[in-house]
Design a protein around this motif. Structure first.
Motif, PDB file in Angstrom:
ATOM      1  N   ALA A   1      26.627 -11.447  46.476  1.00 16.44           N
ATOM      2  CA  ALA A   1      26.352 -12.508  45.566  1.00 16.44           C
ATOM      3  C   ALA A   1      27.550 -13.545  45.035  1.00 16.44           C
TER       4      ALA A   1
ATOM      5  N   SER B   1      22.793 -18.939  43.319  1.00 13.38           N
ATOM      6  CA  SER B   1      21.695 -18.398  44.318  1.00 13.38           C
ATOM      7  C   SER B   1      22.290 -18.091  46.071  1.00 13.38           C
ATOM      8  N   ARG B   2      22.046 -17.421  46.598  1.00 12.96           N
ATOM      9  CA  ARG B   2      21.920 -17.634  48.119  1.00 12.96           C
ATOM     10  C   ARG B   2      21.411 -18.724  48.767  1.00 12.96           C
TER      11      ARG B   2
END
Length: 264
Positions: free
Chosen positions: A235, A251-252
């Motif tokens: 990430a 966040s992805r």
């Protein structure tokens, strides 16, 4: 049987007002009152309470010190620690309060409706489940990217912050990032950290343009991004250009749009 509550405040009118509001909303039984932190700890050691309404600035032990002792102590066998709701005239200590796992932080004066939401959140937390209102504020659904401000316009954006009875206007460009804090938001400034009564969604609507929601709990000023660092899980982590070199997880879901916005 109704949940048992303890009110801790050194001012009698404040205790009476809180008792009145709790009677108005119903569902809570006030079985104790304390005028300072030392009395509060004695009562808490003698009876199992479900809720503690705790003022912060009191003679002797402060409310934060009482909460620290509660947070550090082991719950008696067969019982749980009481849920702590801070009730104070000072918004300055909310970040410290939530660090101590406070259920909520109410700034006086507050309404019966706001108190009711706080009680529901605390009792839901005691059962190990978030109430609908808590879930909506503590973990809001991540929206899509903020719409940039129209080209050619430079809107002056300032965020009101309450300090010692005054309203201070914080320039949006001074905000490094904002993080959700249970119905409030904590603003990390270049030299300070303050709490505001806006949700992260509300701040996102106000702070458009170079602000980007990198995570459901974080809104970042892209002008302060110094580095993009992959972590061991693959990430992204942002390193920000403030004195502390703050790090914020991305966040992805938002990583591709963030890379596009930064041109990398």
């Amino acid at each position: 049987m109704h949940p048992r509550a303890l009110i801790v405040d050194d001012e009698a009118p404040a205790r009476e007002e809180l008792r009145f509001l709790l009677e108005e909303i119903g569902g809570v039984q006030v079985v104790g009152e304390a005028t300072n932190g030392e009395e509060a700890l004695l009562l808490l050691n003698s009876l199992a309470y479900d809720l503690v309404f705790l003022d912060i600035r009191m003679p002797g032990l402060t409310g934060l010190q009482v909460a620290q002792q509660l947070h550090a102590a082991e719950a008696p066998a067969g019982s749980r620690r009481p849920q702590v709701i801070f009730t104070t005239a000072y918004p300055d200590h909310a970040v410290e309060a939530f660090d101590l796992s406070a259920a909520d932080y109410l700034v006086k004066p507050f309404s019966a409706e706001r108190l009711q939401r706080s009680v529901q959140r605390a009792l839901a937390g005691a059962e190990g489940a978030a109430s609908p209102s808590a879930a909506a504020t503590a973990a809001p659904a991540a929206p899509g990217p903020a719409t940039p401000a129209p080209q050619g316009t430079q809107q002056l954006v300032r965020i009101p912050v309450q300090r010692d009875g005054r309203t201070v206007l914080v320039d949006g460009d001074a905000i490094v990032y904002a993080v959700a804090a249970r119905g409030y938001a904590s603003l990390k400034l270049t030299e300070d950290r303050v709490l505001v009564s806006f949700s992260l969604n509300e701040l996102e609507r106000r702070l458009q343009g170079h602000f980007f929601r990198v995570h459901r709990s974080y809104l970042v000023n892209l002008r302060y991004v110094r580095e993009l660092v992959p972590d061991f899980r693959g990430a992204l982590v942002l390193v920000l250009n403030d004195r502390q070199r703050s790090r914020v997880e991305v966040s992805r879901r938002h990583a591709p749009e963030l890379r596009r916005r930064l041109g990398v």
